[in-house]
Enzyme design. Structure first.
Site, PDB file in Angstrom:
ATOM      1  CG  HIS A   1     -12.029   8.079   8.030  1.00  0.00           C
ATOM      2  ND1 HIS A   1     -12.492   9.028   7.156  1.00  0.00           N
ATOM      3  CD2 HIS A   1     -10.991   7.467   7.392  1.00  0.00           C
ATOM      4  CE1 HIS A   1     -11.772   8.991   6.051  1.00  0.00           C
ATOM      5  NE2 HIS A   1     -10.859   8.049   6.159  1.00  0.00           N
TER       6      HIS A   1
ATOM      7  CE1 TYR B   1     -12.032  14.076  -2.205  1.00  0.00           C
ATOM      8  CE2 TYR B   1     -11.576  15.289  -0.195  1.00  0.00           C
ATOM      9  CZ  TYR B   1     -12.107  14.194  -0.829  1.00  0.00           C
ATOM     10  OH  TYR B   1     -12.729  13.207  -0.099  1.00  0.00           O
ATOM     11  N   PRO B   2      -7.286  18.226  -2.141  1.00  0.00           N
ATOM     12  CG  PRO B   2      -6.323  20.382  -2.233  1.00  0.00           C
ATOM     13  CD  PRO B   2      -7.337  19.484  -2.927  1.00  0.00           C
ATOM     14  CG  MET B   3      -7.981  16.218   3.366  1.00  0.00           C
ATOM     15  SD  MET B   3      -9.271  15.067   3.946  1.00  0.00           S
ATOM     16  CE  MET B   3      -9.629  15.721   5.590  1.00  0.00           C
ATOM     17  CG  ASN B   4      -5.490  22.026   5.582  1.00  0.00           C
ATOM     18  OD1 ASN B   4      -4.554  21.408   5.060  1.00  0.00           O
ATOM     19  ND2 ASN B   4      -5.674  23.327   5.449  1.00  0.00           N
ATOM     20  CE  LYS B   5      -8.289  14.115   9.581  1.00  0.00           C
ATOM     21  NZ  LYS B   5      -7.689  12.925  10.209  1.00  0.00           N
TER      22      LYS B   5
ATOM     23  CD  GLN C   1      -8.593   4.112   1.062  1.00  0.00           C
ATOM     24  OE1 GLN C   1      -9.137   3.330   0.281  1.00  0.00           O
ATOM     25  NE2 GLN C   1      -8.213   3.733   2.260  1.00  0.00           N
TER      26      GLN C   1
ATOM     27  NE  ARG D   1      -3.533   0.308   2.566  1.00  0.00           N
ATOM     28  CZ  ARG D   1      -4.035   0.675   3.740  1.00  0.00           C
ATOM     29  NH1 ARG D   1      -4.033  -0.163   4.758  1.00  0.00           N
ATOM     30  NH2 ARG D   1      -4.550   1.874   3.912  1.00  0.00           N
TER      31      ARG D   1
ATOM     32  CB  SER E   1     -15.416  14.414   7.283  1.00  0.00           C
ATOM     33  OG  SER E   1     -14.505  13.454   6.801  1.00  0.00           O
TER      34      SER E   1
HETATM   35  C1  VOV Z   1     -12.439   3.953   0.202  1.00  0.00           C
HETATM   36  C2  VOV Z   1     -12.636   4.546   1.311  1.00  0.00           C
HETATM   37  C3  VOV Z   1     -11.715   4.835   2.467  1.00  0.00           C
HETATM   38  C4  VOV Z   1     -11.212   3.953   3.385  1.00  0.00           C
HETATM   39  C5  VOV Z   1     -11.404   2.446   3.454  1.00  0.00           C
HETATM   40  C6  VOV Z   1     -10.417   4.733   4.315  1.00  0.00           C
HETATM   41  C7  VOV Z   1      -9.775   4.186   5.437  1.00  0.00           C
HETATM   42  C8  VOV Z   1      -8.837   4.927   6.168  1.00  0.00           C
HETATM   43  C9  VOV Z   1      -8.092   4.400   7.266  1.00  0.00           C
HETATM   44  C10 VOV Z   1      -8.228   2.979   7.810  1.00  0.00           C
HETATM   45  C11 VOV Z   1      -7.244   5.385   7.716  1.00  0.00           C
HETATM   46  C12 VOV Z   1      -6.250   5.315   8.892  1.00  0.00           C
HETATM   47  C13 VOV Z   1      -5.061   4.470   8.588  1.00  0.00           C
HETATM   48  C14 VOV Z   1      -4.371   4.852   7.322  1.00  0.00           C
HETATM   49  O1  VOV Z   1      -4.572   4.107   6.352  1.00  0.00           O
HETATM   50  O2  VOV Z   1      -3.713   5.884   7.290  1.00  0.00           O
HETATM   51  C15 VOV Z   1      -7.464   6.528   6.859  1.00  0.00           C
HETATM   52  C16 VOV Z   1      -6.735   7.710   6.938  1.00  0.00           C
HETATM   53  C17 VOV Z   1      -7.107   8.864   6.262  1.00  0.00           C
HETATM   54  N1  VOV Z   1      -8.162   9.016   5.409  1.00  0.00           N
HETATM   55 FE1  VOV Z   1      -9.409   7.571   4.774  1.00  0.00          FE
HETATM   56  N2  VOV Z   1     -10.456   6.063   3.938  1.00  0.00           N
HETATM   57  C18 VOV Z   1     -11.244   6.172   2.826  1.00  0.00           C
HETATM   58  C19 VOV Z   1     -11.618   7.320   2.123  1.00  0.00           C
HETATM   59  C20 VOV Z   1     -11.195   8.570   2.529  1.00  0.00           C
HETATM   60  C21 VOV Z   1     -11.743   9.817   2.046  1.00  0.00           C
HETATM   61  C22 VOV Z   1     -12.853   9.955   1.040  1.00  0.00           C
HETATM   62  C23 VOV Z   1     -11.075  10.829   2.663  1.00  0.00           C
HETATM   63  C24 VOV Z   1     -11.375  12.310   2.541  1.00  0.00           C
HETATM   64  C25 VOV Z   1     -12.237  12.746   3.723  1.00  0.00           C
HETATM   65  C26 VOV Z   1     -13.512  13.434   3.352  1.00  0.00           C
HETATM   66  O3  VOV Z   1     -14.336  13.641   4.260  1.00  0.00           O
HETATM   67  O4  VOV Z   1     -13.725  13.769   2.173  1.00  0.00           O
HETATM   68  C27 VOV Z   1     -10.082  10.251   3.517  1.00  0.00           C
HETATM   69  C28 VOV Z   1      -9.168  10.958   4.243  1.00  0.00           C
HETATM   70  C29 VOV Z   1      -8.216  10.332   5.031  1.00  0.00           C
HETATM   71  C30 VOV Z   1      -7.119  11.032   5.644  1.00  0.00           C
HETATM   72  C31 VOV Z   1      -6.814  12.509   5.458  1.00  0.00           C
HETATM   73  C32 VOV Z   1      -6.423  10.121   6.398  1.00  0.00           C
HETATM   74  C33 VOV Z   1      -5.172  10.403   7.255  1.00  0.00           C
HETATM   75  C34 VOV Z   1      -5.684  11.016   8.527  1.00  0.00           C
HETATM   76  C35 VOV Z   1      -4.698  11.217   9.631  1.00  0.00           C
HETATM   77  O5  VOV Z   1      -5.029  12.022  10.518  1.00  0.00           O
HETATM   78  O6  VOV Z   1      -3.631  10.605   9.633  1.00  0.00           O
HETATM   79  N3  VOV Z   1     -10.200   8.874   3.449  1.00  0.00           N
HETATM   80  N4  VOV Z   1      -8.462   6.241   5.965  1.00  0.00           N
END
Ligand code: VOV
Length: 248
Positions: free
Chosen positions: A171, A144-148, A184, A130, A222
């Site tokens: 999430h 798209y880019p994003m912040n927390k 993703q 991965r 989010s």
């Molecule tokens: C297909 C969908 C999908 C899936 C399964 C998924 C799962 C996961 C897992 C399990 C994890 C944590 C472990 C890792 O893998 O890092 C994450 C992490 C993350 N994600 Fe996510 N995410 C998805 C999808 C997904 C979307 C659509 C978004 C945008 C949010 C939105 O509102 O528009 C997103 C954002 C993020 C971000 C910015 C991070 C890092 C955050 C941080 O603070 O470090 N993400 N995400």
């Protein structure tokens, strides 16, 4: 001070968006246009070889709307290699008739929020794959880019690691419902570009982007903490679609 999340990093990423100057394209001779197209196909062939040699991956998509006409997403081992692929394209004939509209530099990132205790991530082949992924060649892309947020009570970086883990679990649960529909790739860009993460989604059905992003809007991480930049959405470009796009 809150405990920082541990992150694992893989390949560096460059999202490179271009608009075509159609007047300039039309002004080229048919011979120059053919040469430009052949050169582009030969670059795409080189990118494919990088995938076969496992030294990187590239996705090439048209962009719908006025923000750009097409986009490359390149993944490579180093920033120098990313710079090389970017410069190589800049020297091509097609680049002479394009205008750069946006770019984003980041690195494939996995965070430790959901890591299994006692498991060394570097010993986990799925995790390693991965970090250096071959980009899907799905019909559609969404970037798209994003912040927390860091805003009063809604400051992600002041929360305890346990609070952040709980929210990231929720999430992940939503994301898992889209397994097989949306893939993703999250790239981290703190210290590399203007936002904190790049979100790149791939799907066969573009509607799933809307369903997933909308559902996530109601999820706390989010809803409370997400800040989003411009969205780019597009369609996969293969050889015949490239010919259609460039045909006059
Ligand atoms: C297909 C969908 C999908 C899936 C399964 C998924 C799962 C996961 C897992 C399990 C994890 C944590 C472990 C890792 O893998 O890092 C994450 C992490 C993350 N994600 Fe996510 N995410 C998805 C999808 C997904 C979307 C659509 C978004 C945008 C949010 C939105 O509102 O528009 C997103 C954002 C993020 C971000 C910015 C991070 C890092 C955050 C941080 O603070 O470090 N993400 N995400």
């Amino acid at each position: 001070m809150s405990e920082a999340a541990q992150t694992l990093e893989g390949w560096y990423a460059l999202h490179d968006f271009r608009a075509i100057d159609w007047n300039a394209w039309r002004a080229l001779s048919a011979k120059e246009r053919n040469a430009a197209q052949d050169e582009l196909l030969s670059l795409l062939h080189q990118y494919k070889q990088a995938e076969e040699n496992k030294t990187g991956s590239t996705a090439f998509y048209s962009i719908v709307g006025q923000k750009a006409d097409f986009m490359f997403m390149h993944l490579r081992e180093t920033l120098e290699e990313l710079n090389e692929v970017e410069t190589q394209f800049n020297k091509s004939i097609l680049a002479q008739v394009t205008v750069p509209t946006y770019s984003y530099v980041s690195i494939v990132e996995l965070s430790s929020y959901l890591a299994k205790p006692g498991v060394d991530p570097m010993e986990d082949p799925d995790l390693l794959a991965r970090l250096k992924p071959i980009l899907p060649k799905a019909k559609h892309v969404c970037f798209y880019p994003m912040n927390k947020k860091r805003d009063g009570a809604d400051n992600w970086y002041m929360l305890s690691i346990d609070e952040r883990k709980t929210m990231m679990r929720s999430h992940g649960m939503i994301g898992r419902q889209y397994a097989g529909k949306v893939k993703q790739i999250i790239t981290g860009s703190v210290g590399l570009d203007d936002w904190e993460w790049g979100v790149t989604l791939f799907a066969e059905d573009a509607l799933q982007f809307k369903k997933l992003v909308y559902e996530m809007r109601f999820d706390e991480v989010s809803a409370r903490f997400g800040e989003f930049g411009d969205f780019y959405v597009g369609n996969l470009l293969d050889e015949s679609k490239i010919a259609n796009m460039l045909a006059l």
